[in-house]
Motif scaffolding. Sequence first.
Motif, PDB file in Angstrom:
ATOM      1  N   ARG A 130       0.810  -1.218   0.000  1.00 61.54           N
ATOM      2  CA  ARG A 130       0.000   0.000   0.000  1.00 61.54           C
ATOM      3  C   ARG A 130       0.844   1.268   0.000  1.00 61.54           C
ATOM      4  NH1 ARG A 130      -2.971   0.840   4.587  1.00 61.54           N
ATOM      5  NH2 ARG A 130      -4.580   1.966   3.475  1.00 61.54           N
ATOM      6  N   LEU A 131       1.885   1.326   0.837  1.00 67.16           N
ATOM      7  CA  LEU A 131       2.675   2.550   0.923  1.00 67.16           C
ATOM      8  C   LEU A 131       3.551   2.748  -0.301  1.00 67.16           C
ATOM      9  CD1 LEU A 131       3.499   2.720   4.709  1.00 67.16           C
ATOM     10  CD2 LEU A 131       2.097   4.278   3.362  1.00 67.16           C
ATOM     11  N   HIS A 132       4.039   1.672  -0.901  1.00 64.46           N
ATOM     12  CA  HIS A 132       4.803   1.804  -2.141  1.00 64.46           C
ATOM     13  C   HIS A 132       3.889   2.346  -3.241  1.00 64.46           C
ATOM     14  CE1 HIS A 132       8.239   0.751  -4.757  1.00 64.46           C
ATOM     15  NE2 HIS A 132       7.288   0.656  -5.667  1.00 64.46           N
ATOM     16  N   ARG A 133       2.692   1.805  -3.343  1.00 69.45           N
ATOM     17  CA  ARG A 133       1.737   2.292  -4.348  1.00 69.45           C
ATOM     18  C   ARG A 133       1.368   3.748  -4.099  1.00 69.45           C
ATOM     19  NH1 ARG A 133      -0.828  -2.741  -3.163  1.00 69.45           N
ATOM     20  NH2 ARG A 133      -2.510  -1.606  -2.148  1.00 69.45           N
ATOM     21  N   TRP A 134       1.194   4.108  -2.821  1.00 71.21           N
ATOM     22  CA  TRP A 134       0.871   5.488  -2.477  1.00 71.21           C
ATOM     23  C   TRP A 134       1.996   6.416  -2.934  1.00 71.21           C
ATOM     24  CZ3 TRP A 134       3.491   8.930   0.698  1.00 71.21           C
ATOM     25  CH2 TRP A 134       2.825  10.138   0.965  1.00 71.21           C
ATOM     26  N   GLY A 135       3.231   6.041  -2.643  1.00 70.33           N
ATOM     27  CA  GLY A 135       4.365   6.862  -3.058  1.00 70.33           C
ATOM     28  C   GLY A 135       4.418   7.040  -4.562  1.00 70.33           C
ATOM     29  N   GLN A 136       4.183   5.972  -5.292  1.00 73.68           N
ATOM     30  CA  GLN A 136       4.168   6.057  -6.758  1.00 73.68           C
ATOM     31  C   GLN A 136       3.057   6.993  -7.241  1.00 73.68           C
ATOM     32  OE1 GLN A 136       6.150   4.807  -9.080  1.00 73.68           O
ATOM     33  NE2 GLN A 136       7.403   3.397  -7.913  1.00 73.68           N
ATOM     34  N   ARG A 137       1.876   6.876  -6.633  1.00 71.77           N
ATOM     35  CA  ARG A 137       0.740   7.712  -7.043  1.00 71.77           C
ATOM     36  C   ARG A 137       0.981   9.185  -6.731  1.00 71.77           C
ATOM     37  NH1 ARG A 137      -2.627   4.739  -3.697  1.00 71.77           N
ATOM     38  NH2 ARG A 137      -3.779   6.617  -3.235  1.00 71.77           N
ATOM     39  N   VAL A 138       1.581   9.474  -5.575  1.00 72.01           N
ATOM     40  CA  VAL A 138       1.878  10.861  -5.201  1.00 72.01           C
ATOM     41  C   VAL A 138       2.838  11.476  -6.210  1.00 72.01           C
ATOM     42  CG1 VAL A 138       3.092  12.302  -3.505  1.00 72.01           C
ATOM     43  CG2 VAL A 138       1.384  10.651  -2.742  1.00 72.01           C
ATOM     44  N   LEU A 139       3.897  10.751  -6.543  1.00 65.07           N
ATOM     45  CA  LEU A 139       4.887  11.286  -7.472  1.00 65.07           C
ATOM     46  C   LEU A 139       4.310  11.417  -8.888  1.00 65.07           C
ATOM     47  CD1 LEU A 139       8.089   9.504  -6.165  1.00 65.07           C
ATOM     48  CD2 LEU A 139       7.260  11.816  -5.655  1.00 65.07           C
ATOM     49  N   ALA A 140       3.456  10.498  -9.273  1.00 65.25           N
ATOM     50  CA  ALA A 140       2.799  10.607 -10.581  1.00 65.25           C
ATOM     51  C   ALA A 140       1.865  11.814 -10.594  1.00 65.25           C
ATOM     52  CB  ALA A 140       2.040   9.327 -10.902  1.00 65.25           C
TER      53      ALA A 140
END
Length: 86
Positions: free
Chosen positions: A53-63
């Motif tokens: 979840r947190l890896h996906r969140w980080g990717q989404r924030v940067l995108a």
Amino acid sequence: MDRIDEVLGEVPLPPYVTAEDVDFAVRAITVHAPEQRPGGLRCRNDQAPHPCRLHRWGQRVLAERGLSEAQISAMVAHYGASAVRR
């Protein structure tokens, strides 16, 4: 999808992405990096199936900030290199 993901869902994005959010996102991607396990790729930090979840969140924030995959990879590599020097 992991059981916890089914229960909790995705971590919500901030209403607008600040520089501080970008820093947190890069840390999340770095800390929650993939690690090969006998059952497949798992999160190095919490052992959830990768991407967690947190890896996906980080990717989404940067995108959301408008960064490309190449820019995200460069930021993560820079963060990892600077963390080693600390």
